[in-house]
Design a protein around this motif. Structure first.
Motif, short mmCIF file in Angstrom:
data_model
loop_
_atom_site.label_atom_id
_atom_site.label_comp_id
_atom_site.label_asym_id
_atom_site.label_seq_id
_atom_site.Cartn_x
_atom_site.Cartn_y
_atom_site.Cartn_z
N ASP B 293 0.84 -1.20 0.00
CA ASP B 293 0.00 0.00 0.00
C ASP B 293 0.88 1.25 0.00
OD1 ASP B 293 0.95 0.47 2.51
OD2 ASP B 293 -0.87 -0.15 3.56
N GLU B 294 0.24 2.41 0.14
CA GLU B 294 0.97 3.67 0.02
C GLU B 294 2.10 3.77 1.04
OE1 GLU B 294 -2.17 3.21 0.31
OE2 GLU B 294 -3.18 4.06 -1.44
N GLU B 295 1.89 3.15 2.19
CA GLU B 295 2.91 3.24 3.24
C GLU B 295 4.01 2.19 3.05
OE1 GLU B 295 -0.46 3.95 4.78
OE2 GLU B 295 0.37 5.88 4.13
N GLY B 296 3.86 1.39 2.00
CA GLY B 296 4.84 0.34 1.80
C GLY B 296 4.53 -0.89 2.63
N MET B 297 3.36 -0.90 3.29
CA MET B 297 2.95 -2.09 4.02
C MET B 297 2.17 -2.98 3.05
SD MET B 297 4.09 -1.36 6.96
CE MET B 297 3.32 -2.54 8.08
N ASP B 298 2.24 -4.30 3.30
CA ASP B 298 1.52 -5.14 2.34
C ASP B 298 0.02 -5.09 2.60
OD1 ASP B 298 1.05 -8.12 3.82
OD2 ASP B 298 2.58 -6.77 4.64
N VAL B 299 -0.70 -5.07 1.50
CA VAL B 299 -2.16 -5.05 1.58
C VAL B 299 -2.62 -6.45 1.95
CG1 VAL B 299 -4.27 -4.69 0.28
CG2 VAL B 299 -2.24 -3.29 -0.20
N ASP B 300 -3.59 -6.53 2.82
CA ASP B 300 -4.02 -7.82 3.32
C ASP B 300 -4.45 -8.75 2.19
OD1 ASP B 300 -4.64 -9.74 5.13
OD2 ASP B 300 -6.70 -9.03 5.42
N ALA B 301 -3.76 -9.86 2.04
CA ALA B 301 -4.19 -10.97 1.19
C ALA B 301 -4.28 -10.65 -0.29
CB ALA B 301 -5.54 -11.53 1.69
N ILE B 302 -3.57 -9.62 -0.74
CA ILE B 302 -3.56 -9.37 -2.19
C ILE B 302 -2.13 -9.56 -2.72
CG2 ILE B 302 -4.03 -7.77 -4.07
CD1 ILE B 302 -6.10 -6.45 -2.45
N TYR B 303 -2.02 -10.40 -3.73
CA TYR B 303 -0.75 -10.66 -4.39
C TYR B 303 -0.86 -10.24 -5.86
CZ TYR B 303 0.21 -13.72 -0.38
OH TYR B 303 0.41 -14.24 0.86
N ALA B 304 0.26 -10.05 -6.50
CA ALA B 304 0.24 -9.79 -7.94
C ALA B 304 1.45 -10.46 -8.57
CB ALA B 304 0.25 -8.29 -8.23
N VAL B 305 1.32 -10.79 -9.85
CA VAL B 305 2.36 -11.57 -10.51
C VAL B 305 2.37 -11.26 -12.00
CG1 VAL B 305 0.84 -13.56 -10.85
CG2 VAL B 305 3.32 -13.92 -10.76
N GLY B 306 3.55 -11.30 -12.61
CA GLY B 306 3.64 -11.20 -14.06
C GLY B 306 4.01 -9.81 -14.56
N GLU B 307 3.61 -9.53 -15.78
CA GLU B 307 4.00 -8.29 -16.42
C GLU B 307 3.35 -7.06 -15.80
OE1 GLU B 307 3.12 -8.81 -20.59
OE2 GLU B 307 4.92 -10.02 -20.93
N CYS B 308 2.32 -7.28 -14.98
CA CYS B 308 1.62 -6.13 -14.40
C CYS B 308 2.29 -5.67 -13.10
CB CYS B 308 0.15 -6.45 -14.16
SG CYS B 308 -0.11 -7.72 -12.91
N VAL B 309 3.38 -6.34 -12.68
CA VAL B 309 3.97 -5.95 -11.40
C VAL B 309 5.29 -5.23 -11.58
CG1 VAL B 309 2.94 -7.99 -10.33
CG2 VAL B 309 5.37 -7.99 -10.86
N GLN B 310 5.56 -4.42 -10.57
CA GLN B 310 6.85 -3.75 -10.49
C GLN B 310 7.51 -4.23 -9.21
OE1 GLN B 310 6.67 0.57 -10.78
NE2 GLN B 310 8.34 0.78 -9.30
#
Lengths: 109, 843
Positions: B293-310
């Motif tokens: 999230d904006e604070e650099g904390m991980d958002v609860d239970a959301i992951y991302a993978v592939g070309e859409c991630v940085q």
């Protein structure tokens, strides 16, 4: 139980001293070619003498207490069982010992 | 079931029920993540729902260019078809877009009006084609002008193919000269279209390669009949109801019927943005693939993978990083390995673009003054190779038109492998141990070990069966146990098959497998403990004192070298060849090669050899490569008689030892000869005959630089040069490996030659690994070092080396005299099954 007696034959192959320590010699016994090895602890092992891979002379192989290594392509076989540790078909193993006169005694059948 | 009960209690407190896993995106990343999760038992943990924009199962997007070119049917590129989802209990919403995620309510809102709750969410929305601002690209309703295509999806491809097949569509323009653009151009040619590529950059594929390589690629592409326009901005697409051409800035219009836009890709981040998730260039994730999230904390239970991630500032557009990410994500999501972390990928691409081999990795060119740049350019053949090295590590490489070295370069780049001193060998196989084609590209059936017929697949199976050391896989398959020339390749295949999980083999440094010591340690122990025979070495130094058949020969050779006359020779430690002083043949008979010093013979010798061959019915008489005569097919029991009748010394054509000295006729007869090469050859052979060594040593003396005795490819090679001087080369080979020897020294007289040759051989004997030929030893130790020790006496050991060699020379006796008095009982007794001999064809 008495299976070992049925058809089993003993062959006296002559004095132990034919085989130098740590080496093997081939014997023709009952129409079979058998390699007898004299280990460095002075015990004997006997296996069929022809490598199942390409017919190499097993008696010319180098041994240790555990295996013999065929001189042609370095396939190895356990001296106790004849089983190959390099994926080849097994060699047949034979019972072999010495008698009171230090003659080699081989058992076939 | 017990597995259900033992499962971790979900966050919302529901027990006994599976958690709900929702995946947004059904492309290669999303589907791969699901597969990885299933592999980790995810089906028992989760009810899985997948949303996919496209109305299909998932397919291999990389193969779309093959579909376009017609090499592949579109049905063949599906990775998972619709029934697969059903079989795995996955609910697939194909053709349904997700518009928004409510991360607080943990719900997914899709465009069909449905709301789907989740416990764990994976975003794998991938990328889309970037459409640059070009007038006329779109119609008023916002759709692409008929005849304009992106090249991203299976539908794009199908429509493009059907449009290209219209008879009156004969010309196409591809906007964007990157990888995809060139693939599109090449593919469209298959439909008889005349294709031009319009590229805004200064050279083709500028994301992967520098200008020089790009210029060569341009020539290759143009030679295929594809037009290339560089530095060209497309300002307009012409045509009102369908494409009629394009307008370029500052250049004439190009008429065309079809336009493909391949101007790059952009991550699909709309969903993330609409859902208030932090997006920079793409969706920001941490090393666990969790969305931050904006604070650099991980958002609860959301992951991302592939070309859409940085990840750590990087956005990847290649498939390999995506596989790695999916693995880490699955470890995290399933709890299989909470420590799993993604650390970024070093990307290397290797592909065929428009029929041209292209490989690229890391930086395109040198960036600092201290960067090394090794570069080769051959435009007429379309070949370009470049490697950038920083601090002895490869930081970038480009290969064009010839990707034979790609396997090594990729590994070296990936793992920071040590690099050869001779940098050109990064670009070319210069002989010596080298890999052939890239390991990954080898067919499963490709034979890796040509001696023992071991295929790549055999090795891969061995690795998968648990042999994760190179030596273990070699033992299991016998690969590399023949001539040994494939060992490097075997190692590469094993490493490749183990996926980098290859274990360091502690035995690799041992001199022989049965004694856990390297050569210096072993030699020191032998000296300190005063060991004099092979059996004493086993008793004192082997684990549990156990002897080892595989170690005997190497130990026997080493002890003989070290101890000379103090060595206690146990014949069982010798290989059969050394027991009977002849070379065993495939049918169990032996070959007999009498000494013929320097390859010079006489009427007397020839007559005797002829008589012996006749008397003993020698089935084959053969001239050897070392200028001698080989009598083949001699039964073991006949060896003593054959030697007696020959009455010549052994030529040592069987041992790990000094073998022979090949010579040319030299000054005496040759009109070009500048030195008496035959005489020197004979003297060298007389001096060093039978000297045992870690591997065989073949020598030569040539009387002039024409090198008729092939001195440049010998373990020690001598060449007479004008002015009465002699060059000494070491470390050459022309057998299983080819290597030109290195010039060790140029000396003034034959005595110096013998001294230095002997000193080099002694240094080699004392320092080489068992079975390590000089062609490996010299480059390993380094010529400069060898020269410093052997020529300049930098270590002050020359006197000792000379004395040690002399001691070995003094120990020489012709082994064939054992014919009179066998060393052991039955030394020459047959071991053959007589009924099967001979099998070797007799000429």
């Amino acid at each position: 139980m008495s299976a070992e007696a049925v058809g089993a034959r003993e062959h006296v192959l002559g004095p132990l001293e034919q085989i130098p320590l740590g080496e093997g010699r081939a014997f023709a016994v009952d129409g079979e070619q058998i390699a007898v090895f004299r280990l460095r602890n002075d015990t004997l092992r006997a296996l069929s003498a022809i490598c199942p891979h390409r017919g190499g002379p097993i008696a010319d192989g180098q041994i240790d207490q555990r295996v013999v290594m065929c001189p042609l392509h370095h396939n190895t076989f356990e001296l106790d069982t004849g089983c190959s540790t390099t994926g080849e078909q097994p060699l047949r193993s034979y019972q072999v010992s010495t008698d009171a006169q230090r003659n080699i005694v081989l058992r076939t059948g | 079931m017990s597995t259900v009960l033992e499962r971790a209690v979900p966050a919302d407190g529901r027990t006994g029920a599976r958690r709900r896993l929702v995946v947004v995106g059904n492309g290669m990343a999303g589907a791969r993540a699901v597969e990885e999760i299933l592999e980790r038992g995810g089906a028992e943990q989760f009810d899985i729902t997948v949303f996919g924009d496209e109305p299909y199962g998932n397919y291999n997007r990389i193969m779309l260019s093959h579909v376009l070119s017609g090499e592949e049917d579109d049905a063949d590129i599906f990775l998972n078809s619709l029934p697969w989802y059903e079989e795995n209990g996955i609910t697939l919403h194909a053709g349904v877009r997700v518009g928004r995620i409510d991360r607080f309510a943990k719900e997914v809102h899709s465009d069909d009006g449905q709301v789907t709750p989740y416990d764990v969410l994976i975003i794998a929305t991938g990328s889309r084609s970037f459409m640059p601002p070009i007038d006329g690209l779109h119609t008023e309703d916002g759709s692409l002008l008929p005849g304009v295509f992106a090249f991203r999806t299976i539908d794009d491809t199908r429509e493009m193919v059907s449009y290209a097949q219209h008879e009156h569509h004969r010309k196409a323009v591809v906007i964007g000269g990157g990888l995809l653009g060139l693939e599109a151009a090449r593919g469209l040619q298959a439909y008889g279209l005349q294709v031009e590529v319009v590229h805004s950059g200064g050279h083709l594929m500028n994301a992967q390669m520098g200008p020089e390589a790009g210029a060569i690629l341009r020539r290759s592409v143009e030679s295929l009949g594809i037009g290339v326009h560089l530095n060209s901005r497309t300002t307009h697409v012409l045509g009102t109801d369908k494409v009629q051409g394009v307008r370029l800035k500052g250049a004439p219009d190009l008429a065309c019927h079809l336009v493909v836009v391949t101007a790059g890709i952009r991550p699909n981040v709309d969903v993330a943005v609409a859902s208030g998730l932090p997006v920079e260039r793409a969706i920001v994730v941490d090393d666990h693939m969790r969305v931050l999230d904006e604070e650099g904390m991980d958002v609860d239970a959301i992951y991302a993978v592939g070309e859409c991630v940085q990840h750590r500032g990087q956005v990847y557009g290649l498939v390999a990083p995506l596989w790695e990410q999916a693995g880490v994500l699955a470890d995290q999501v399933t709890g299989r390995n909470p420590a799993a972390a993604y650390h970024g990928s070093r990307t290397a691409t290797k592909l065929k673009v428009a029929g041209v081999d292209v490989a690229s990795m890391g930086v395109q060119g040198p960036e600092r003054d201290t960067d090394e740049h090794v570069m080769f350019s051959e435009p007429s053949r379309g070949v370009y190779k470049s490697v950038v090295i920083r601090d002895e590590k490869i930081i970038g490489a480009t290969l064009l038109g010839d990707s034979r070295k790609v396997a090594f370069l990729t590994q070296a780049f990936d793992r920071g492998l040590p690099l050869p001193e001779e940098r050109t060998s990064l670009l070319f196989d210069l002989g010596g141990p080298s890999e052939e084609a890239g390991v990954a590209e080898l067919d499963d059936d490709a034979q890796v070990c040509n001696c023992n017929g071991v295929s790549k697949k055999d090795l891969v199976n061995a690795v998968e069966g648990g042999c994760t050391t190179v030596a273990g896989a070699m033992d299991a398959t016998r690969a590399g146990k023949g001539c040994g020339s494939c060992r490097l390749l075997v190692g590469q295949v094993v490493e490749w098959a183990a996926g980098g999980a290859v274990q360091e083999d502690p035995k690799a440094n041992w001199y022989v497998p049965g004694i856990p010591m390297d050569k210096p340690t072993l030699m020191a122990a032998v000296r300190e403990q005063g060991l004099r025979s092979v059996s004493e070495v086993f008793a004192a130094l082997a684990p549990d004192g156990a002897d080892d058949a595989k170690s005997k020969m190497g130990l026997a050779s080493l002890l003989k070298m070290m101890l000379a006359d103090e060595y206690v020779d146990e014949r069982d430690a010798r290989f059969i060849n050394d027991r009977v002083h002849a070379n065993i043949q495939r049918d169990g008979t032996f070959s007999v090669v009498p000494q013929m010093k320097g390859g010079v013979t006489s009427v007397h010798q020839l007559r005797r050899i002829a008589d012996v061959a006749e008397k003993h019915h020698i089935p084959m008489i053969k001239l050897t490569g070392g200028q001698r005569i080989d009598l083949l097919g001699v039964p073991k029991e006949d060896l003593p008689k054959v030697w007696a009748d020959l009455d010549m010394p052994s030529g040592y054509a069987y041992g790990k030892s000094f073998r022979t000295v090949k010579t040319c006729v030299g000054r005496e007869f040759c009109r070009f000869g500048t030195g008496d090469s035959t005489r020197l050859g004979i003297e060298i052979e007389e001096r060093f005959q039978g000297i045992e060594s870690p591997a065989k040593m073949k020598l030569a003396v040539s009387g002039c630089p024409r090198n008729c005795a092939e001195s440049l490819v010998k373990d020690v090679g001598v060449v007479a040069v004008e002015g009465g001087r002699w060059e000494i080369y070491v470390g050459g080979a022309a057998g299983a490996h080819i290597r030109k020897g290195d010039l060790l020294a140029t000396v003034d007289d034959p005595e110096q030659v013998k001294l230095l040759a002997g000193r080099f051989m002694q240094y080699y004997r004392e320092n080489a690994n068992w079975l390590e030929r000089t062609y490996s030893f010299v480059p390993r130790v380094g010529l400069e070092h060898v020269r410093a020790v052997v020529v300049d006496d930098a270590e002050g050991i020359c006197e000792r080396l000379d004395a040690a060699m002399q001691a070995s020379i003094d120990e020489y006796s012709d082994p064939w005299v054992e014919r009179e008095d066998p060393f052991t009982p039955g030394q020459f007794r047959t071991s053959l099954p007589l009924e099967v001999r001979p099998r070797v064809p007799v000429r």
